[in-house]
Write a protein that holds these residues in place. Structure first.
Motif, PDB file in Angstrom:
ATOM      1  N   TYR A 262       0.812  -1.217   0.000  1.00 49.34           N
ATOM      2  CA  TYR A 262       0.000   0.000   0.000  1.00 49.34           C
ATOM      3  C   TYR A 262       0.852   1.277   0.000  1.00 49.34           C
ATOM      4  CZ  TYR A 262      -3.941  -3.066   0.950  1.00 49.34           C
ATOM      5  OH  TYR A 262      -4.891  -4.039   0.859  1.00 49.34           O
ATOM      6  N   LEU A 263       2.145   1.163   0.195  1.00 45.62           N
ATOM      7  CA  LEU A 263       3.016   2.339   0.112  1.00 45.62           C
ATOM      8  C   LEU A 263       3.111   2.812  -1.334  1.00 45.62           C
ATOM      9  CD1 LEU A 263       5.989   1.283   2.438  1.00 45.62           C
ATOM     10  CD2 LEU A 263       4.250   2.999   2.949  1.00 45.62           C
ATOM     11  N   SER A 264       3.239   4.109  -1.533  1.00 46.54           N
ATOM     12  CA  SER A 264       3.507   4.618  -2.876  1.00 46.54           C
ATOM     13  C   SER A 264       4.886   4.139  -3.314  1.00 46.54           C
ATOM     14  CB  SER A 264       3.460   6.149  -2.874  1.00 46.54           C
ATOM     15  OG  SER A 264       4.546   6.674  -2.113  1.00 46.54           O
ATOM     16  N   ASP A 265       5.144   4.145  -4.626  1.00 47.10           N
ATOM     17  CA  ASP A 265       6.444   3.674  -5.127  1.00 47.10           C
ATOM     18  C   ASP A 265       7.593   4.469  -4.494  1.00 47.10           C
ATOM     19  OD1 ASP A 265       5.150   1.843  -6.672  1.00 47.10           O
ATOM     20  OD2 ASP A 265       5.304   2.984  -8.540  1.00 47.10           O
ATOM     21  N   LYS A 266       7.391   5.772  -4.336  1.00 47.01           N
ATOM     22  CA  LYS A 266       8.430   6.625  -3.752  1.00 47.01           C
ATOM     23  C   LYS A 266       8.679   6.257  -2.296  1.00 47.01           C
ATOM     24  CE  LYS A 266       9.644  11.500  -3.011  1.00 47.01           C
ATOM     25  NZ  LYS A 266       9.185  12.905  -3.179  1.00 47.01           N
ATOM     26  N   ASP A 267       7.604   6.099  -1.505  1.00 51.54           N
ATOM     27  CA  ASP A 267       7.759   5.733  -0.090  1.00 51.54           C
ATOM     28  C   ASP A 267       8.345   4.331   0.059  1.00 51.54           C
ATOM     29  OD1 ASP A 267       6.845   8.122   0.947  1.00 51.54           O
ATOM     30  OD2 ASP A 267       4.746   7.479   1.038  1.00 51.54           O
ATOM     31  N   LEU A 268       7.924   3.418  -0.838  1.00 55.02           N
ATOM     32  CA  LEU A 268       8.450   2.049  -0.778  1.00 55.02           C
ATOM     33  C   LEU A 268       9.965   2.048  -1.000  1.00 55.02           C
ATOM     34  CD1 LEU A 268       8.134  -1.070  -0.749  1.00 55.02           C
ATOM     35  CD2 LEU A 268       7.752  -0.944  -3.213  1.00 55.02           C
ATOM     36  N   GLN A 269      10.418   2.732  -2.025  1.00 51.04           N
ATOM     37  CA  GLN A 269      11.853   2.762  -2.321  1.00 51.04           C
ATOM     38  C   GLN A 269      12.643   3.381  -1.167  1.00 51.04           C
ATOM     39  OE1 GLN A 269      12.256   4.682  -6.159  1.00 51.04           O
ATOM     40  NE2 GLN A 269      10.764   3.294  -7.086  1.00 51.04           N
ATOM     41  N   TYR A 270      12.076   4.419  -0.571  1.00 51.08           N
ATOM     42  CA  TYR A 270      12.742   5.070   0.556  1.00 51.08           C
ATOM     43  C   TYR A 270      12.796   4.137   1.768  1.00 51.08           C
ATOM     44  CZ  TYR A 270      13.858   8.775   3.958  1.00 51.08           C
ATOM     45  OH  TYR A 270      14.455   9.534   4.922  1.00 51.08           O
ATOM     46  N   ALA A 271      11.653   3.467   2.062  1.00 52.13           N
ATOM     47  CA  ALA A 271      11.589   2.585   3.232  1.00 52.13           C
ATOM     48  C   ALA A 271      12.520   1.380   3.075  1.00 52.13           C
ATOM     49  CB  ALA A 271      10.151   2.111   3.444  1.00 52.13           C
ATOM     50  N   CYS A 341      19.992 -15.334  18.237  1.00 51.66           N
ATOM     51  CA  CYS A 341      18.962 -15.503  17.212  1.00 51.66           C
ATOM     52  C   CYS A 341      18.567 -14.134  16.674  1.00 51.66           C
ATOM     53  CB  CYS A 341      17.725 -16.194  17.790  1.00 51.66           C
ATOM     54  SG  CYS A 341      18.068 -17.836  18.433  1.00 51.66           S
ATOM     55  N   LYS A 342      18.509 -14.012  15.341  1.00 54.45           N
ATOM     56  CA  LYS A 342      18.194 -12.717  14.741  1.00 54.45           C
ATOM     57  C   LYS A 342      17.070 -12.856  13.711  1.00 54.45           C
ATOM     58  CE  LYS A 342      22.734 -10.655  15.501  1.00 54.45           C
ATOM     59  NZ  LYS A 342      23.817  -9.804  14.944  1.00 54.45           N
ATOM     60  N   LEU A 343      16.215 -11.836  13.692  1.00 58.66           N
ATOM     61  CA  LEU A 343      15.037 -11.832  12.838  1.00 58.66           C
ATOM     62  C   LEU A 343      15.408 -11.464  11.401  1.00 58.66           C
ATOM     63  CD1 LEU A 343      12.054 -12.341  13.517  1.00 58.66           C
ATOM     64  CD2 LEU A 343      11.733  -9.871  13.577  1.00 58.66           C
ATOM     65  N   LEU A 344      14.746 -12.132  10.438  1.00 61.19           N
ATOM     66  CA  LEU A 344      14.978 -11.902   9.012  1.00 61.19           C
ATOM     67  C   LEU A 344      13.750 -11.289   8.334  1.00 61.19           C
ATOM     68  CD1 LEU A 344      16.664 -15.267   7.961  1.00 61.19           C
ATOM     69  CD2 LEU A 344      17.765 -13.044   7.920  1.00 61.19           C
ATOM     70  N   ASP A 345      13.935 -10.863   7.110  1.00 58.88           N
ATOM     71  CA  ASP A 345      12.859 -10.489   6.177  1.00 58.88           C
ATOM     72  C   ASP A 345      11.959  -9.354   6.672  1.00 58.88           C
ATOM     73  OD1 ASP A 345      13.869 -12.338   4.501  1.00 58.88           O
ATOM     74  OD2 ASP A 345      12.205 -13.740   4.602  1.00 58.88           O
ATOM     75  N   LEU A 346      12.578  -8.293   7.184  1.00 56.83           N
ATOM     76  CA  LEU A 346      11.796  -7.111   7.553  1.00 56.83           C
ATOM     77  C   LEU A 346      11.103  -6.513   6.324  1.00 56.83           C
ATOM     78  CD1 LEU A 346      14.042  -5.064  10.022  1.00 56.83           C
ATOM     79  CD2 LEU A 346      12.400  -6.856  10.523  1.00 56.83           C
ATOM     80  N   GLU A 347      11.655  -6.737   5.138  1.00 53.66           N
ATOM     81  CA  GLU A 347      11.113  -6.103   3.934  1.00 53.66           C
ATOM     82  C   GLU A 347       9.783  -6.683   3.487  1.00 53.66           C
ATOM     83  OE1 GLU A 347      13.741  -9.507   2.454  1.00 53.66           O
ATOM     84  OE2 GLU A 347      13.789  -8.023   4.063  1.00 53.66           O
ATOM     85  N   ASN A 348       9.413  -7.894   3.967  1.00 55.34           N
ATOM     86  CA  ASN A 348       8.220  -8.579   3.459  1.00 55.34           C
ATOM     87  C   ASN A 348       6.951  -7.750   3.585  1.00 55.34           C
ATOM     88  OD1 ASN A 348       9.750 -10.726   2.717  1.00 55.34           O
ATOM     89  ND2 ASN A 348       8.951 -12.153   4.230  1.00 55.34           N
ATOM     90  N   SER A 349       6.779  -7.102   4.744  1.00 52.74           N
ATOM     91  CA  SER A 349       5.550  -6.325   4.949  1.00 52.74           C
ATOM     92  C   SER A 349       5.529  -5.090   4.059  1.00 52.74           C
ATOM     93  CB  SER A 349       5.416  -5.918   6.419  1.00 52.74           C
ATOM     94  OG  SER A 349       6.546  -5.165   6.836  1.00 52.74           O
ATOM     95  N   LEU A 350       6.703  -4.503   3.788  1.00 54.77           N
ATOM     96  CA  LEU A 350       6.770  -3.340   2.894  1.00 54.77           C
ATOM     97  C   LEU A 350       6.384  -3.733   1.471  1.00 54.77           C
ATOM     98  CD1 LEU A 350      10.165  -1.760   4.043  1.00 54.77           C
ATOM     99  CD2 LEU A 350       7.860  -1.135   4.802  1.00 54.77           C
ATOM    100  N   LEU A 351       6.787  -4.934   1.068  1.00 52.03           N
ATOM    101  CA  LEU A 351       6.523  -5.403  -0.289  1.00 52.03           C
ATOM    102  C   LEU A 351       5.104  -5.941  -0.449  1.00 52.03           C
ATOM    103  CD1 LEU A 351       9.877  -7.305  -1.020  1.00 52.03           C
ATOM    104  CD2 LEU A 351       9.359  -4.868  -1.230  1.00 52.03           C
ATOM    105  N   GLY A 352       4.373  -6.067   0.664  1.00 50.56           N
ATOM    106  CA  GLY A 352       2.989  -6.541   0.591  1.00 50.56           C
ATOM    107  C   GLY A 352       2.844  -8.037   0.443  1.00 50.56           C
ATOM    108  N   LEU A 353       3.874  -8.814   0.831  1.00 46.36           N
ATOM    109  CA  LEU A 353       3.816 -10.265   0.681  1.00 46.36           C
ATOM    110  C   LEU A 353       2.934 -10.882   1.766  1.00 46.36           C
ATOM    111  CD1 LEU A 353       7.578 -11.002  -0.071  1.00 46.36           C
ATOM    112  CD2 LEU A 353       5.738 -10.483  -1.670  1.00 46.36           C
TER     113      LEU A 353
END
Length: 517
Positions: A262-271, A341-353
C-alpha cells in the motif's frame, strides 16, 4: 461401447461439502464415418440414450454439455450426482446414431474444479489422468508424509464401480494436500492445480530483474542461484560476491510485490533503502536493499548454518513501538548468528507479501491487527520449538507435557479456542508472563532504527490498509461458513424428514378446512 472421461469436483475450498455434480469427458465414436453431429444434435443424442434406457423420467434428467468439440466429437458433461449412474449406463449401452453404429468411449481423465478462496468466480477446471496424480505423489515423497493416493489396478480399472471408487479416493487425496499448510504452498502442487499461473521459471525472471538492478551497481556479482531456500515461489535467492572482496559471501533475496503493498512507489523505495540502517542485536543485519515499482532485492551476509527454528519476542515489541509492520514471524525467518537468534525479512511487509500463517489467522475475526498476527505467529513458533513439530490443528484442544508449565501457559493464551475467540494478548502482555519476565538479555548493542516522520505516517496508513484487507477477507470467510452450514443443514436427511412432516400436516389442515366449508 463405453462412456467417457470423468470427473470431478471442488478441491481447494475454505469449507468442504458433498459435491452436487459429477463431470464426464465423453467421446463419440462413429466407425462408419458420415456426418458429424453439431452441439445441439450431440445433446439430443445424450437425451435419446437416457430415454431408451430409463424412459421419459430418464430423459428429464438435467445434463449440461459444458464443452463440445465437433472435430474430435468429444464433450464435457455435467450431471447431478444422483443421476451419474443413470447417465453412465445410458451412454454405455447406446449403439446407434441416425441408423449408424456408434459408441461412447471412456477416457479415464479426471476433471478437477479448482477454487481459490471463497468466491466461485475465482475458479477454473483442469484435466488430469491417474498417472499425473501418481507422478505428483512420487515427487511429494520427499516430505516423508503418508499420503492416501488410491493404489494402481491393472485389471478391471475401466469398470464403472472402480472408477467411481477411485474418484472418491482421489478427492480424499486432494483434500489432504490442499489442507496441509506446507504442501498446499509447494510449487509442485501449485503447478499441478494451476498450471497457467505457475508454469514460468521464476529463477530466470528473478535473475533478469537482479541484472537490471545492478546495471548501475557494478560492484556486485551473482555467483549462483540458491534453489532450496524459502517457501515462497515468487521469492528467489542468489549467492552474491563483491568484486573488491571476492572471499566474502553474501545472499541476495529477490521478490515481486504482493497484494498488501500500500506504500507509494516513492515511499516504498525510501523505506526499503532505510532497512540497511536498522541496527538491533536481534535483527539480522542488511548490507544493501533497493526496490522499484514491481519488485525489490535485499542483500545480507551469508550464513552456512542457515536459520534456527527458535523464538524472538522483544524484537517484536521494538518494531511495533517504531510503527514498523512485520507479520512474518516463523521458524525459517530466524537466523542463528553465533549464540544469538536474529530476525529476518523485515522487507516482506513493505513489499505486501502474504504471511506464512495467513491461512490460519484469516479464519479468526479477533486476529485483526498486525500485532495480533505477530503474536499468533509467535504461538505457532513456540509450539514448534517446544514439541519439535507444528500443531496438527488450530485451535489446539490439548497440549502434550512440556518442559515448563510456563510454556504451556503462553501457548494456551494464543492457540486455544478461547484465545482465538477472545483475541490475542499484546506483545507487552506476553513479556510480562512468567516465561519471559526473568529473562536477562546481555547484548550491549544499542538498537537503532530512525524512521522520518513523513515515512512513519505512510507506514501507519499502509498498516491500516493491510488490517482492513484482512478484516474484509475474514468477513467473507465467516459469511461463506454460515452459508455452507445452512446449506448442509437444509440438505440433511433430518431436515428433509421435518419438511415432509410439516408438508403433510399443512395438507391435512387444508383438507379439513376445505371439507368443513
Amino acid at each position: 461401447m463405453a462412456a467417457a472421461a470423468f470427473e470431478r469436483r471442488v478441491l481447494r475450498r475454505v469449507l468442504r461439502r458433498a459435491a452436487e455434480h459429477h463431470y464426464l469427458r465423453v467421446r463419440l465414436e462413429l466407425p462408419d464415418g458420415g456426418a458429424r453431429p453439431n452441439a445441439a444434435q450431440f445433446k439430443q443424442l445424450v437425451v435419446t440414450a437416457l430415454r431408451e434406457l430409463h424412459g421419459e423420467v430418464g430423459a428429464a434428467l438435467p445434463v449440461d454439455v459444458l464443452t463440445y468439440e465437433e472435430k474430435t466429437l468429444s464433450a464435457i458433461l455435467r450431471v447431478i450426482s444422483s443421476g451419474f449412474v443413470k447417465l453412465w449406463s445410458a451412454l454405455t449401452l447406446l449403439g446407434f446414431y441416425q441408423n449408424r453404429r456408434c459408441a461412447f468411449r471412456v477416457l479415464q481423465e479426471y476433471i478437477i474444479r479448482v477454487q481459490r478462496g471463497v468466491s466461485t468466480e475465482n475458479s477454473w477446471q483442469i484435466v488430469r489422468r491417474y498417472s499425473d496424480f501418481d507422478l505428483l505423489n512420487n515427487s511429494l515423497q520427499i516430505s516423508t508424509l503418508s499420503l492416501p493416493l488410491p493404489p494402481k489396478k491393472l485389471i478391471g480399472n475401466m469398470e464403472r464401480e472402480f472408477i467411481a471408487e477411485r474418484q472418491k479416493g482421489l478427492q480424499a487425496y486432494l483434500d489432504v494436500i490442499t489442507t496441509h499448510h506446507i504442501l498446499s504452498n509447494c510449487e509442485l502442487v501449485k503447478k499441478f492445480l494451476d498450471p497457467n499461473n505457475y508454469s514460468v521459471n521464476y529463477t530466470e525472471i528473478a535473475l533478469q530483474h537482479v541484472s537490471m538492478f545492478f546495471r548501475s551497481e557494478p560492484k556486485w556479482e551473482v555467483a549462483e542461484p540458491l534453489k532450496d531456500i524459502g517457501w515462497r515461489i515468487r521469492k528467489k535467492y542468489f549467492l552474491m560476491k563483491m568484486k573488491n572482496q571476492p572471499k566474502e559471501q553474501l545472499v541476495l533475496s529477490w521478490a515481486d510485490l504482493g497484494p498488501d503493498k500500500y506504500l507509494s512507489d516513492k515511499d516504498l523505495q525510501y523505506a526499503v533503502k532505510l532497512l540497511s540502517s536498522c541496527s538491533h542485536p536481534y535483527i539480522y543485519k542488511i548490507t544493501f536493499a533497493t526496490a522499484n515499482e514491481s519488485s525489490a532485492l535485499v542483500i545480507r551476509p551469508f550464513s552456512e548454518k542457515g536459520t534456527l527454528k527458535d523464538l524472538i519476542y522483544k524484537v517484536l515489541k521494538f518494531l511495533h513501538e517504531k510503527g514498523f509492520p512485520y507479520g512474518h514471524l516463523h521458524s525459517a525467518n530466524v537466523m542463528l548468528d553465533g549464540d544469538t537468534c536474529k530476525l529476518l525479512d523485515l522487507e516482506n511487509s513493505l513489499l505486501g507479501l502474504p504471511s506464512f500463517y495467513r491461512s490460519y489467522f484469516s479464519q479468526f475475526r479477533k486476529i485483526n491487527t498486525l500485532e495480533g498476527v505477530d503474536v499468533h505467529c509467535f504461538g505457532h513458533l513456540l509450539y514448534e520449538m517446544t514439541y519439535g513439530r507444528p500443531p496438527d490443528t488450530i485451535p489446539v484442544e490439548s497440549f502434550p507435557p512440556a518442559p515448563s508449565v510456563f510454556v504451556v501457559s503462553v501457548l494456551e493464551s494464543i492457540l486455544t479456542c478461547e484465545a482465538l475467540k477472545n483475541g490475542m494478548p499484546t506483545v507487552s502482555r506476553l513479556l510480562q508472563m512468567p516465561l519471559f519476565s526473568d529473562v536477562l538479555l546481555t547484548n550491549s548493542e544499542k538498537p537503532q532504527f530512525k524512521i522520518p516522520t513523513k515515512l512513519k505516517e505512510a507506514l501507519k496508513i499502509s498498516k491500516e490498509c493491510i488490517e482492513k484487507r484482512l478484516t474484509e477477507e475474514q468477513k467473507l470467510i465467516h459469511q461463506h461458513r454460515r452459508l455452507t452450514r445452512a446449506q448442509s443443514h437444509h440438505g440433511s436427511e433430518e431436515e428433509k424428514k421435518k419438511r415432509k412432516i410439516l408438508a403433510r400436516k399443512s395438507m391435512h389442515h387444508f383438507e379439513r378446512e376445505f371439507s368443513e366449508k
